[in-house]
Design a protein around this motif. Structure first.
Motif, PDB file in Angstrom:
ATOM      1  N   SER A  64      -9.043 -11.159  13.275  1.00 45.70           N
ATOM      2  CA  SER A  64      -9.174 -10.151  12.211  1.00 45.70           C
ATOM      3  C   SER A  64     -10.110 -10.626  11.112  1.00 45.70           C
ATOM      4  O   SER A  64     -10.762  -9.812  10.448  1.00 45.70           O
ATOM      5  N   ALA A  65     -10.181 -11.939  10.909  1.00 44.17           N
ATOM      6  CA  ALA A  65     -11.108 -12.480   9.911  1.00 44.17           C
ATOM      7  C   ALA A  65     -12.558 -12.242  10.333  1.00 44.17           C
ATOM      8  O   ALA A  65     -13.424 -11.952   9.502  1.00 44.17           O
ATOM      9  N   LYS A  70     -17.576  -8.757   9.532  1.00 44.23           N
ATOM     10  CA  LYS A  70     -18.508  -7.712   9.956  1.00 44.23           C
ATOM     11  C   LYS A  70     -18.422  -6.503   9.042  1.00 44.23           C
ATOM     12  O   LYS A  70     -19.442  -5.904   8.674  1.00 44.23           O
ATOM     13  N   ILE A  71     -17.204  -6.126   8.646  1.00 47.31           N
ATOM     14  CA  ILE A  71     -17.050  -4.990   7.740  1.00 47.31           C
ATOM     15  C   ILE A  71     -17.726  -5.275   6.406  1.00 47.31           C
ATOM     16  O   ILE A  71     -18.394  -4.406   5.821  1.00 47.31           O
ATOM     17  N   LEU A  75     -20.663  -2.992   4.745  1.00 49.07           N
ATOM     18  CA  LEU A  75     -20.547  -2.434   3.397  1.00 49.07           C
ATOM     19  C   LEU A  75     -21.719  -2.856   2.520  1.00 49.07           C
ATOM     20  O   LEU A  75     -22.329  -2.032   1.827  1.00 49.07           O
ATOM     21  N   ASN A  76     -22.046  -4.141   2.538  1.00 48.36           N
ATOM     22  CA  ASN A  76     -23.149  -4.625   1.709  1.00 48.36           C
ATOM     23  C   ASN A  76     -24.471  -3.948   2.054  1.00 48.36           C
ATOM     24  O   ASN A  76     -25.278  -3.637   1.177  1.00 48.36           O
ATOM     25  N   SER A  77     -24.692  -3.723   3.336  1.00 47.29           N
ATOM     26  CA  SER A  77     -25.976  -3.144   3.757  1.00 47.29           C
ATOM     27  C   SER A  77     -26.050  -1.650   3.542  1.00 47.29           C
ATOM     28  O   SER A  77     -27.107  -1.045   3.697  1.00 47.29           O
ATOM     29  N   GLY A 178     -13.445   0.135   9.868  1.00 39.57           N
ATOM     30  CA  GLY A 178     -14.360  -0.407   8.860  1.00 39.57           C
ATOM     31  C   GLY A 178     -15.665   0.357   8.797  1.00 39.57           C
ATOM     32  O   GLY A 178     -16.189   0.633   7.708  1.00 39.57           O
ATOM     33  N   ASP A 179     -16.188   0.720   9.972  1.00 41.83           N
ATOM     34  CA  ASP A 179     -17.423   1.510  10.009  1.00 41.83           C
ATOM     35  C   ASP A 179     -17.204   2.879   9.363  1.00 41.83           C
ATOM     36  O   ASP A 179     -18.066   3.393   8.646  1.00 41.83           O
ATOM     37  N   ALA A 180     -16.046   3.476   9.630  1.00 41.44           N
ATOM     38  CA  ALA A 180     -15.738   4.783   9.046  1.00 41.44           C
ATOM     39  C   ALA A 180     -15.703   4.695   7.522  1.00 41.44           C
ATOM     40  O   ALA A 180     -16.227   5.576   6.819  1.00 41.44           O
TER      41      ALA A 180
END
Length: 334
Positions: A64-65, A70-71, A75-77, A178-180
């Motif tokens: 999960s880490a 990746k999430i 988010l940053n990008s 996370g992508d959503a």
């Protein structure tokens, strides 16, 4: 050395492919089921992050880490400032990364990992808004979070209970959730392709978003003849400038036409190259052009649509130069 019979080799290959497809179907089903789990809690999570004055701090342990990292990157990008905090490191000094205005997301399948439970107690003490991305709604993490993003799955991918132990469907569902979040936030922020390009200046992706024709064509020769230029001089101009073409312009540099080496070959096959021919006799009068401010990827799209390998660069009708397929290949656009 004994060789495996051909029929056994084929059966083994079919079994391998069959297992692979089975795993894909299981993970696809888990992702499809996620849609039904998204409710007002997802809306609350997005609104919480959108109104956040600080950053999004995302933490997890184990696989999960890795998903949390990746999430954070996504988010940053896409315009939402985020940092990763490993749950194990957090309880050994890295909790100082969490600032007063940050929103915290804890990612966990069980919601009961010792590190997550310990980190949870500290975050609750800090008073930061807390979002759980968890696959167990009865867990300590789910019960003590402000918002719960439900990433419950029926089972991990595998062909039996013994090989359904490794995190597979659970991490895939976390990743999609996370992508959503990231893309929904991107839409809410009105994050544009120009914004995306500013955050991705390197590599092929970045170049597709920011590299413009004017940054490429200026490194090329500028072959140019007049309508009255004799055929021999046209050939010399095309050959010496090494672009496989020349522009035909008037005295003020306005584009009148183009002659390519392909035009010369076709003329040779059809009629022969007569010495009396001039540029105006063989030029194409409506060549495909592109403005210098256009993105290089737009120039590539024009070449693909019209099945050509070069474009004339013009400003209005003023001839500036050429951009060709080789330029775009060297720049990594293709």
């Amino acid at each position: 050395m004994n060789q495996m019979p051909q029929d056994k080799i084929m059966n083994r290959a079919k079994n391998i492919i069959g297992i692979g497809k089975h795993i894909v179907r299981m993970e696809a089903a888990a992702v499809a089921a996620l849609e039904q789990l998204m409710d007002d809690q997802f809306e609350k999570a997005v609104e919480m992050i959108f109104s956040c004055k600080g950053r999004v701090v995302i933490s997890g342990i184990g696989k999960s880490a890795i998903i949390a990292q990746k999430i954070v990157a996504t988010l940053n990008s896409t315009g939402t400032p985020a940092i990763f905090l490993h749950a194990a490191d957090a309880i050994h000094g890295d909790l100082g990364m969490v600032q007063e205005q940050d929103v915290v997301i804890l990612v966990s399948k069980s919601g009961e990992s010792p590190e997550i439970k310990m980190l949870l107690s500290f975050i609750r003490g800090f008073g930061n808004p807390l979002i759980a991305m968890v696959g167990n709604l009865q867990s300590v993490l789910a019960r003590q979070s402000d918002v719960v993003l439900n990433t419950t799955i029926d089972q991990e991918a595998g062909t039996s209970s013994m090989n359904s132990l490794a995190p597979t469907c659970s991490t895939t569902v976390q990743l999609v959730m996370g992508d959503a979040l990231a893309i929904t936030l991107m839409e809410m922020r009105g994050f544009s392709s120009d914004d995306f390009a500013r955050f991705h200046p390197g590599g092929t992706l970045g170049k597709k978003l920011y590299l413009r024709v004017q940054e490429v064509y200026i490194h090329n020769e500028q072959p140019q003849v007049t309508p009255e230029t004799a055929l021999r001089e046209v050939i010399i101009e095309i050959t010496s400038r090494r672009l496989g073409a020349t522009a035909v312009t008037d005295e003020e540099g306005r584009l009148l036409g183009i002659i390519t080496d392909g035009d010369l070959r076709r003329l040779l096959e059809k009629e022969g190259l007569h010495p009396g021919l001039k540029a105006k006799d063989i030029m194409t009068t409506k060549p495909k052009t592109v403005e210098p401010e256009a993105l290089a990827i737009e120039a590539l799209d024009l070449m693909r649509v019209h099945d050509i390998t070069r474009l004339v660069v013009t400003s209005g009708n003023q001839y500036l130069g050429f951009i060709d397929l080789n330029n775009l290949i060297r720049e990594g656009i293709i």
